[in-house]
Enzyme design. Structure first.
Site, PDB file in Angstrom:
ATOM      1  N   CYS A 102      78.713  76.301  15.494  1.00  0.00           N
ATOM      2  CA  CYS A 102      77.724  76.593  14.455  1.00  0.00           C
ATOM      3  C   CYS A 102      77.944  75.710  13.232  1.00  0.00           C
ATOM      4  CB  CYS A 102      77.794  78.061  14.063  1.00  0.00           C
ATOM      5  SG  CYS A 102      77.377  79.212  15.385  1.00  0.00           S
ATOM      6  N   ASP A 508     110.067  75.634  -4.495  1.00  0.00           N
ATOM      7  CA  ASP A 508     109.622  75.711  -5.881  1.00  0.00           C
ATOM      8  C   ASP A 508     110.821  76.107  -6.743  1.00  0.00           C
ATOM      9  OD1 ASP A 508     107.839  75.945  -8.124  1.00  0.00           O
ATOM     10  OD2 ASP A 508     107.921  78.109  -7.842  1.00  0.00           O
TER      11      ASP A 508
END
Length: 792
Positions: A102, A508
């Site tokens: 689609c 991090d």
């Protein structure tokens, strides 16, 4: 007129289904169920997009595309955004995007239009972005084109994402409810027959037919998700696990029905319904896990929702929705307000003080000079200021991060599990053995088809991929349970497989290797009275350094009459607490982690220096990662000195400072392009895109909701120290999963010849199959053992 019309090609669906939408045809209908589908089919063919039907047939979950009888009633022209070069762009919510075929059709159909510059559709968000050269009124033509193809369109907004229908998920839950209800009731009916109670043939026949009355509708309804997937695989010319499950369930039901008709000793409706219930439960959990990335996108875009204060040319202020703001507009940002759009600080204004922790990961507020770029998502912690907008909501930094998350979700959905890879070879062989057994007894030996069905079904039951189907899930359940007891939540169905193969850890700093909150550094030369006096002033501020000062001297009473000068500090009479410039300290080193206190204009200034303390378990965790063979590096939005200090303290050799969210995501993509399999560990909104793009990702338990929803694992219990143990557990789980798969294949080599020769009845086959499943489960329990001590 949109599109080019040409004769329609032959339909790829069966003659009993509509060639476009796949709906059943009524009597007298040749190829199409309605004129709209016939026109849509001709439109697809005219655009040269016939490949859509082949792609659609190969997809497992493509829905029906029923073209709209009328074009959309909404006028989309006012919603189109004008570009600087005379182009326009529009974002639409597209209902009916259920598979990659689609998405391909929508993008290719729009790209075929000569004025369209680009068309991009997101399957997870059901969002379409289309840009074109020409007037804004063309937006209605493009919306009408999609409606003619069978897609329903509406204006897109962040709220649309949270309201996106998940019909496949609801269908799985309904099927699970039906299967569980049926399995329990069929088991109650069948238990008397299985335990061998003395009963007459009439009673046994009644039990068989009662089980059939309950079991057959359940098998027909609850098995639809597997039957549809199997049919799609057959149309695509391939075999998958759902094909073997479907044939096994249907053949067991057919054999049971045959036995009920001739009042045989046993039926197996209970086994078929129970198998469906167990497999559907796994599908529901998998579907829930894949929704997490869409939730992360919604939470990120929610930062932009709401109104902003727009300043007119005459200086009048009015509140407008953020979607109506265009580049070049001027906004008034109040104290404490979150910036919803990217912009620059207007010249002539004082410096702006912003909390950018959600965007860059910096633990302290940053100052921005007039003319500096200000990021959306930051919070104004100083005085009100005026902002000149540089990007609309759909084109800003937050929207860019959302697109990264969507792209990452689609990339991870293509990860193929170990069981699926094994099924590619196993399933065709199993089906071929069962079919060959039936044909051999029926055509070769010459027995009636009902008698030939007994050894065939016995062979199918023995070769049924039950052991294979539970080989990996059983290990994962045990491993996930063991990790849960250690405080590690596994949020993705393929997380353990990816975690086991990670070879590089990207960490991090703030909130991951450090505690994420500043603490006052000791200073023997500092007067305790100065600390107490400064802490008394600090009670009046919510600044992170002021909070740390209060925590360092909690018994200091709150001073009265203190006023806060935004972006500078606190004042009470001649007393000052704040930046070096505010306290009149000349030549002070530039360091963001410091406050100065001066009791009066003639008193000496006292410096209070802070640091973001490294987590106690961080150095040991990094060392354990190295012993597991992972290289490490540190990515942070903080300054170079702070990042280098933490890297040295934790034993991380490589580090990068001032890393933006886009830079973190780019680094992850660069590592993957090099062939590395990065494990990303982060806790903030600024880490979300990198977390989603990584091969596998983890977030501490005190991380932001967005970071946790974008991660595969959440470390709630032992913090970062739990990560090496999780990797060791994942690697052991993968070894055991492969052992289980090898065992399930080897068991068939021994058991199948007996079934083919007719030496194993379906009852014996069921017992053998159950024993193999039991052996697989017992082996899977080993995955829950404690990891080596050096990983903890």
């Amino acid at each position: 007129m949109l599109g080019r019309i040409a004769p329609a090609p032959a339909a790829s669906l069966s003659a009993a289904a509509c060639a476009h939408c796949g709906a059943p045809l009524a009597a007298g209908q040749a190829r199409f169920c309605c004129a709209g589908c016939e026109g849509a089919h001709a439109l697809v063919a005219g655009l040269g997009l016939d490949a859509f039907y082949r792609r659609r047939d190969a997809a497992a979950s493509c829905g029906a595309l029923r073209p709209a009888a009328e074009p959309p009633a909404t006028d989309f022209a006012p919603l189109a955004r004008a570009g600087r070069d005379g182009s326009h762009s529009l974002e639409l919510m597209v209902a009916g995007l259920t598979c990659g075929a689609c998405v391909w059709l929508v993008e290719q159909a729009l790209a075929a239009e000569p004025e369209v510059l680009r068309a991009r559709a997101s399957l997870s968000a059901r969002r379409l972005t289309v840009a074109w050269r020409g007037p804004a009124e063309r937006a209605n033509d493009y919306a009408a084109l999609l409606a003619r193809l069978g897609f329903r369109v509406a204006p897109w907004s962040p709220a649309c994402l949270r309201a996106t229908e998940d019909e496949e998920g609801r269908a799985l839950v309904r099927a699970l409810g039906v299967a569980a209800f049926g399995a329990m009731n069929v088991m109650l009916v069948s238990v008397a027959v299985w335990v061998g109670w003395d009963m007459g043939e009439a009673t046994r026949a009644a039990m068989h037919w009662l089980a059939a009355l309950i079991g057959l509708p359940v098998i027909a309804v609850a098995g639809l998700p597997f039957y549809r997937s199997a049919a799609a695989a057959l149309r695509a010319g391939r075999a998958n696990m759902d094909l073997a499950i479907s044939i096994g369930v249907l053949a067991t039901a057919a054999m049971s029905l045959s036995e009920a008709i001739r009042n045989g000793p046993y039926t197996w409706f209970d086994g078929a319904t129970a198998l469906l219930a167990l497999l559907l439960a796994g599908r529901v959990l998998d579907r829930a896990a894949r929704r997490k990335a869409r939730q992360a996108v919604a939470e990120l875009l929610a930062l932009q929702e709401g109104g902003v204060t727009l300043l007119g040319e005459d200086g009048a202020a009015r509140t407008v929705p953020v979607e109506r703001v265009r580049p070049g507009d001027r906004l008034l940002v109040a104290s404490g307000e979150r910036l919803r759009l990217d912009g620059t600080l207007e010249g002539g204004a004082e410096e702006a003080l912003l909390d950018t922790s959600a965007i860059t990961g910096e633990s302290l507020p940053r100052r921005f000079a007039p003319g500096a770029a200000l990021p959306a998502g930051a919070v104004n912690m100083g005085a009100p200021f005026r902002l000149r907008v540089t990007a609309a909501a759909a084109d800003g930094s937050l929207a860019a991060m959302a697109r990264l998350l969507e792209r990452a979700e689609q990339a991870k959905s293509r990860f193929v599990s170990v069981a699926d890879r094994a099924a590619r070879l196993y399933v065709p062989v199993a089906l071929g053995v069962a079919l060959g057994t039936f044909l051999g007894w029926w055509g070769g030996v010459g027995v009636p088809w009902q008698e030939a069905l007994v050894p065939a079904v016995a062979a199918l039951i023995i070769t049924c991929p039950c052991a294979l189907a539970i080989a990996v899930p059983a290990v994962q359940v045990v491993a996930v349970g063991a990790l849960f007891r250690r405080g590690i939540l596994v949020a993705s169905p393929t997380a353990l497989e990816r975690l086991a193969t990670a070879d590089h850890a990207v960490l991090d700093k703030t909130g991951t290797l450090t505690e994420g909150r500043p603490v006052l550094l000791p200073d023997p030369a500092r007067d305790p009275a100065s600390l107490r006096a400064a802490a008394a002033l600090a009670h009046a501020s919510r600044h992170p350094l002021a909070r740390a000062l209060v925590q360092a001297c909690p018994d200091a009473p709150a001073a009265e009459g203190v006023r806060e000068i935004p972006g500078a500090g606190l004042a009470r009479g001649a007393e000052r607490l704040g930046s070096a410039a505010f306290c009149g300290v000349a030549g002070a080193p530039e360091e963001g982690m410091a406050l100065y206190y001066r009791a009066g204009s003639d008193a000496p200034a006292v410096a209070f220096r802070f640091a973001d303390r490294v987590r106690e378990d961080a150095p040991a965790a990094v060392a354990a990662l190295h012993r597991l063979g992972l290289s490490t590096e540190l990515l942070s939005g903080d300054g170079g000195k702070a990042v280098a200090r933490v890297a040295r303290a934790c034993g991380v050799g490589a580090w990068t400072a001032h890393a933006t969210p886009q830079a973190k995501a780019a680094r992850i993509e660069a590592l993957r392009a090099e062939g590395r399999r990065p494990l990303m560990v982060g806790d903030g909104i600024n880490d979300a895109a990198a977390l989603a793009l990584a091969h596998v990702s983890a977030s501490p338990g005190d991380g932001t909701d967005l970071a946790q929803t974008a991660s595969d694992l959440v470390l709630r219990g032992e913090g970062l120290a739990a990560l090496p143990a999780a990797i060791a557990t994942a690697r052991r789980a993968q070894r055991i999963a492969r052992q289980n798969i090898a065992f399930s294949l080897a068991y068939n080599v021994v058991a199948v010849p007996a079934a083919v020769a007719g030496l194993a009845t379906p009852l014996i086959a069921a017992a053998v199959m159950a024993s193999s499943s039991l052996a697989v489960i017992l082996n899977a329990l080993r995955a829950g053992r404690e990891p080596p001590p050096w990983t903890r």
